[in-house]
Design an enzyme around this catalytic site. Structure first.
Site, PDB file in Angstrom:
ATOM      1  CB  ALA A   1       5.446   6.288  -2.573  1.00  0.00           C
TER       2      ALA A   1
ATOM      3  N   GLY B   1       0.815  -1.215   0.000  1.00  0.00           N
ATOM      4  CA  GLY B   1       0.000   0.000   0.000  1.00  0.00           C
ATOM      5  C   GLY B   1       0.844   1.257   0.000  1.00  0.00           C
ATOM      6  CB  CYS B   2       3.774   2.259   2.011  1.00  0.00           C
ATOM      7  SG  CYS B   2       2.957   2.094   3.606  1.00  0.00           S
ATOM      8  CB  THR B   3       5.099   0.386  -2.897  1.00  0.00           C
ATOM      9  OG1 THR B   3       6.051  -0.077  -1.933  1.00  0.00           O
ATOM     10  CG2 THR B   3       5.760   0.501  -4.261  1.00  0.00           C
TER      11      THR B   3
END
Length: 156
Positions: free
Chosen positions: A49, A44-46
């Site tokens: 970003a 999710g963080c990738t």
């Protein structure tokens, strides 16, 4: 920690960056998209970003800088950014002081186990250092586009 509402002053901060400290004051007179995410190089963080990075030119055209924040180290951020060709700035908050100041350090639950972690959240800070937008418990799909629309509305 008081809830950060629209119009409230953004809490001042100092984060570790790849070339030295990153401070709220560095963005005086411009719009800042400050987003908090749990961990470098997780799915999710990738995606989040990358979504912000893909629209970085549109954010710049709206007079906005995008800054992602987690408790990961500057070294971890560097590897994360290089691996995914990220265009957003990444700030490290190893102590969690900034995460807490923005109310993004919360109790979470997974498989019945409670623990403390970073709530995926985003704050739009106007050129006067005031909160102009707040997104809590962010769902990644279409989030960057919604933040961009709000940043563009500030410039209009």
């Amino acid at each position: 920690m008081a809830e950060l509402d629209i119009g409230a002053p953004a809490p001042a901060f100092e984060l570790e960056g790849p070339t030295g400290p990153i401070r709220l004051a560095d963005f005086a007179g411009q719009t800042l998209v400050l987003y908090f995410y749990p961990k470098d190089d997780t799915s999710g963080c990738t995606k989040e970003a990358i979504d912000f990075s893909e629209q970085i030119e549109a954010f710049a055209a709206a007079g906005a800088t995008v800054l992602g924040v987690s408790k990961d180290s500057v070294t971890s951020h560097g590897k994360f950014a290089a691996k995914h060709d990220l265009k957003v700035q990444l700030g490290s908050d190893p102590s969690g002081a900034v995460v807490e100041a923005y109310g993004a350090w919360v109790e979470k639950s997974m498989y019945g186990r409670k623990y403390m972690g970073i709530d995926r959240s985003t704050f739009l800070v106007d050129g006067e250092g005031k909160i102009a937008g707040v997104w809590r418990k962010v769902k990644v799909p279409s989030h960057a586009a919604a933040v961009l629309k709000a940043a563009q509305a500030l410039k209009a």
